[in-house]
Design an enzyme around this catalytic site. Sequence first.
Site, PDB file in Angstrom:
ATOM      1  N   ARG A  59      62.302  -9.245  46.283  1.00 13.79           N
ATOM      2  CA  ARG A  59      63.698  -8.916  45.966  1.00 13.79           C
ATOM      3  C   ARG A  59      63.884  -8.685  44.463  1.00 13.79           C
ATOM      4  NH1 ARG A  59      67.488 -12.621  46.347  1.00 13.79           N
ATOM      5  NH2 ARG A  59      66.280 -14.034  47.657  1.00 13.79           N
ATOM      6  N   TYR A 105      82.017  11.671  48.255  1.00 10.36           N
ATOM      7  CA  TYR A 105      81.530  11.472  49.616  1.00 10.36           C
ATOM      8  C   TYR A 105      82.481  10.488  50.330  1.00 10.36           C
ATOM      9  CZ  TYR A 105      78.549   9.563  53.287  1.00 10.36           C
ATOM     10  OH  TYR A 105      78.062   9.116  54.482  1.00 10.36           O
ATOM     11  N   ASP A 170      77.417  11.197  40.619  1.00 10.85           N
ATOM     12  CA  ASP A 170      76.612  11.285  41.834  1.00 10.85           C
ATOM     13  C   ASP A 170      75.982  12.680  41.829  1.00 10.85           C
ATOM     14  OD1 ASP A 170      75.645  11.710  44.418  1.00 10.85           O
ATOM     15  OD2 ASP A 170      77.115  10.372  45.330  1.00 10.85           O
ATOM     16  N   LYS A 195      68.566  12.165  50.818  1.00  8.53           N
ATOM     17  CA  LYS A 195      68.761  13.609  50.920  1.00  8.53           C
ATOM     18  C   LYS A 195      67.569  14.356  50.301  1.00  8.53           C
ATOM     19  CE  LYS A 195      72.552  12.391  52.866  1.00  8.53           C
ATOM     20  NZ  LYS A 195      73.108  11.225  52.290  1.00  8.53           N
TER      21      LYS A 195
END
Length: 361
Positions: A59, A105, A170, A195
Amino acid sequence: MTDLRTRAVHAGRDDLTDLGLHAAPLDYSTTYPSRDSAAEARRIDEFAAGGHVSGIYGRIGNPTVERFERALAELEGFEHAVAFASGMSAVQRGKRHVVGVRSLYGSTDHLLTSGLLGTEVTWGAPEDAARAVREDTGRVFVETPANPALTELDIAALVERCGAVPVLVDNTFATPVLQCPGHHGARLVLHSATKFLGGHGDVMGGVVACDAEEAARLRDIRFATGAVLHPLAGYLLLRGLSTLPLRVTAASATAAVLAERLAQHPAVTAVHHPRIGGPLVAFEVAGDPHAVIGAVRVITPAVSLGSVDTLIQHPASLTHPVAAEHDREKAGITGRLIRLSAGLEDVEDLRHDLDQALKAC
Ligand code: PLP
């Protein structure tokens, strides 16, 4: 090595030859044994103080994921990048207040508006963003070209207006192939790596490129929330980066041809294609958009974008239903709008498929 194609192939891999390796090693470890417990304790303290350490616990950091982070940081022109389990988990607020510039988005819009992260958001046009800034503003959050109507804004002008408040862009739609927001003064650059960075529709991830101070904050959030990128995803994303310039350039050329053809089609009432180009085209149809999407045979009718195959979807009902209707309309997300993400198929095959599908409306 300055050309993007060269950097995309070699970034994050500088040490492989010395290691006697060709492919990047894939390390699945969740923990990293050490006989020097006192040294481990010091490294934990270093991490808690904002330092960049790895090799303690999954982590905190993973070497395979770090290769992807180094590579993406290099391509975006930043010192650091912090990878997350998805694009949405990479959306972190910095401080309590965020200034948002629509459109974003749909899920990002929802996350900021709903206050699920404890955020308070003020929405404004790019020209009003500076006026919306408060003492406790941690970010000005923008997307350009914006999802899904592909509206663009001037990043450098926005950064200048916002002064010391970090602007986050973004950059999922443009990728560093078409635009590096950091070169225009953006302090953070976010990607849904799901993407174009991955590029094959088979890996989910998110990443933020930024400076050391922001990276320390993001690593701390990632450590506390556990929103880590899986090592296999890190491996696939690093591999995806090496073909990113070729894929985005080819898909952008296809999208430009399709945009031109769509603009001449009698059933199409509007076409949006960004000034900077890119693989995304949005268009409005005179009839039922669902009938068109249902009629494609080569193109894949699916949400998402940035894959090797061309994807088509209806933003108002699939990717942006969480945004309020009047906000959707203001952002150009009408009920007749269709979004297409060009893939790597032959452009004539795609054009024929669109032609026959448009007969459905
Ligand atoms: N940003 C943009 C522009 C997106 O299109 C998406 C998803 O479609 C996201 C962020 C969220 O990314 P993810 O689906 O990887 O969580």
